[in-house]
Design a protein around this motif. Structure first.
Motif, PDB file in Angstrom:
ATOM      1  N   LEU A  24      -8.202  12.707   0.570  1.00  8.76           N
ATOM      2  CA  LEU A  24      -8.458  11.331   0.134  1.00  8.76           C
ATOM      3  C   LEU A  24      -7.406  10.360   0.646  1.00  8.76           C
ATOM      4  O   LEU A  24      -7.624   9.159   0.663  1.00  8.76           O
ATOM      5  N   PHE A  25      -6.254  10.893   1.088  1.00  8.19           N
ATOM      6  CA  PHE A  25      -5.184  10.059   1.617  1.00  8.19           C
ATOM      7  C   PHE A  25      -5.709   9.318   2.838  1.00  8.19           C
ATOM      8  O   PHE A  25      -6.293   9.886   3.736  1.00  8.19           O
ATOM      9  N   GLY A  26      -5.544   8.017   2.852  1.00  7.35           N
ATOM     10  CA  GLY A  26      -6.019   7.228   3.979  1.00  7.35           C
ATOM     11  C   GLY A  26      -7.405   6.662   3.773  1.00  7.35           C
ATOM     12  O   GLY A  26      -7.895   5.932   4.626  1.00  7.35           O
ATOM     13  N   GLN A  27      -8.025   6.982   2.681  1.00  5.21           N
ATOM     14  CA  GLN A  27      -9.377   6.495   2.447  1.00  5.21           C
ATOM     15  C   GLN A  27      -9.394   5.100   1.818  1.00  5.21           C
ATOM     16  O   GLN A  27     -10.289   4.321   2.095  1.00  5.21           O
ATOM     17  N   GLU A  28      -8.393   4.792   1.005  1.00  2.18           N
ATOM     18  CA  GLU A  28      -8.403   3.511   0.302  1.00  2.18           C
ATOM     19  C   GLU A  28      -8.351   2.347   1.277  1.00  2.18           C
ATOM     20  O   GLU A  28      -9.105   1.381   1.134  1.00  2.18           O
ATOM     21  N   GLU A  29      -7.475   2.423   2.277  1.00  7.32           N
ATOM     22  CA  GLU A  29      -7.381   1.307   3.212  1.00  7.32           C
ATOM     23  C   GLU A  29      -8.658   1.158   4.043  1.00  7.32           C
ATOM     24  O   GLU A  29      -9.073   0.045   4.348  1.00  7.32           O
ATOM     25  N   LYS A  30      -9.309   2.265   4.365  1.00 11.81           N
ATOM     26  CA  LYS A  30     -10.581   2.186   5.091  1.00 11.81           C
ATOM     27  C   LYS A  30     -11.652   1.529   4.223  1.00 11.81           C
ATOM     28  O   LYS A  30     -12.465   0.748   4.709  1.00 11.81           O
ATOM     29  N   PHE A  31     -11.635   1.850   2.935  1.00  8.25           N
ATOM     30  CA  PHE A  31     -12.562   1.229   1.999  1.00  8.25           C
ATOM     31  C   PHE A  31     -12.312  -0.277   1.917  1.00  8.25           C
ATOM     32  O   PHE A  31     -13.244  -1.079   1.903  1.00  8.25           O
ATOM     33  N   LYS A  54      -4.626  -6.310   1.839  1.00 13.46           N
ATOM     34  CA  LYS A  54      -4.366  -5.145   0.982  1.00 13.46           C
ATOM     35  C   LYS A  54      -4.355  -3.854   1.797  1.00 13.46           C
ATOM     36  O   LYS A  54      -3.521  -2.976   1.573  1.00 13.46           O
ATOM     37  N   ALA A  55      -5.287  -3.738   2.735  1.00 17.02           N
ATOM     38  CA  ALA A  55      -5.335  -2.548   3.589  1.00 17.02           C
ATOM     39  C   ALA A  55      -4.057  -2.425   4.407  1.00 17.02           C
ATOM     40  O   ALA A  55      -3.502  -1.332   4.560  1.00 17.02           O
ATOM     41  N   LEU A  56      -3.560  -3.558   4.905  1.00 14.74           N
ATOM     42  CA  LEU A  56      -2.336  -3.543   5.704  1.00 14.74           C
ATOM     43  C   LEU A  56      -1.102  -3.248   4.863  1.00 14.74           C
ATOM     44  O   LEU A  56      -0.126  -2.690   5.373  1.00 14.74           O
ATOM     45  N   GLU A  57      -1.131  -3.609   3.595  1.00 17.27           N
ATOM     46  CA  GLU A  57      -0.021  -3.266   2.707  1.00 17.27           C
ATOM     47  C   GLU A  57       0.080  -1.752   2.543  1.00 17.27           C
ATOM     48  O   GLU A  57       1.173  -1.204   2.447  1.00 17.27           O
ATOM     49  N   ILE A  58      -1.054  -1.089   2.535  1.00 16.70           N
ATOM     50  CA  ILE A  58      -1.087   0.365   2.390  1.00 16.70           C
ATOM     51  C   ILE A  58      -0.763   1.043   3.718  1.00 16.70           C
ATOM     52  O   ILE A  58      -0.023   2.012   3.771  1.00 16.70           O
ATOM     53  N   SER A  59      -1.333   0.508   4.793  1.00 18.35           N
ATOM     54  CA  SER A  59      -1.195   1.127   6.113  1.00 18.35           C
ATOM     55  C   SER A  59      -0.952   0.051   7.170  1.00 18.35           C
ATOM     56  O   SER A  59      -1.890  -0.396   7.829  1.00 18.35           O
ATOM     57  N   PRO A  60       0.302  -0.380   7.339  1.00 16.84           N
ATOM     58  CA  PRO A  60       0.620  -1.485   8.253  1.00 16.84           C
ATOM     59  C   PRO A  60       0.233  -1.243   9.710  1.00 16.84           C
ATOM     60  O   PRO A  60       0.053  -2.188  10.461  1.00 16.84           O
ATOM     61  N   GLU A  61       0.086   0.009  10.107  1.00 13.28           N
ATOM     62  CA  GLU A  61      -0.252   0.321  11.487  1.00 13.28           C
ATOM     63  C   GLU A  61      -1.754   0.285  11.773  1.00 13.28           C
ATOM     64  O   GLU A  61      -2.188   0.531  12.894  1.00 13.28           O
ATOM     65  N   LEU A  62      -2.545  -0.062  10.779  1.00 15.47           N
ATOM     66  CA  LEU A  62      -3.995  -0.077  10.927  1.00 15.47           C
ATOM     67  C   LEU A  62      -4.426  -1.292  11.752  1.00 15.47           C
ATOM     68  O   LEU A  62      -4.601  -2.391  11.238  1.00 15.47           O
TER      69      LEU A  62
END
Length: 94
Positions: A24-31, A54-62
């Protein structure tokens, strides 16, 4: 013997829960990116930007979220902010 079965059962449960959490890790930012895209399609650019941020706060490299955020800034006529975001993406992307 019963005690051994109990320990094996607990270890199996721990392994299962660990595996589940890793999948599930990495799914929240995709959502959040998906929610942002849906808001964008409806013309709700503020909500779209909120989700991309919000997605970038979780995964800035996205990169997808960063590009979409820059695009939504452009759509809101926040041209200077959009340009800066696009420049940052160009400089940091492979």
């Amino acid at each position: 013997m019963e005690r051994l079965n109990c320990k094996i059962g607990k270890l199996t449960l721990v392994f299962f829960l660990t595996s589940l959490s890793l999948s599930l890790f990495g799914q929240e930012e995709k959502f959040l990116v998906k929610k942002g895209n849906q808001a964008y399609e409806k013309g709700d650019f503020e909500k779209a930007q909120e989700n991309y941020t919000k997605a970038l706060e979780i995964s800035p490299e996205l990169t997808q979220a960063a590009f979409n955020e820059a695009d939504v800034l452009y759509q809101q006529k926040k041209y200077a902010d959009a340009i800066e975001k696009f420049k940052t993406i160009a400089e940091t992307s492979d």
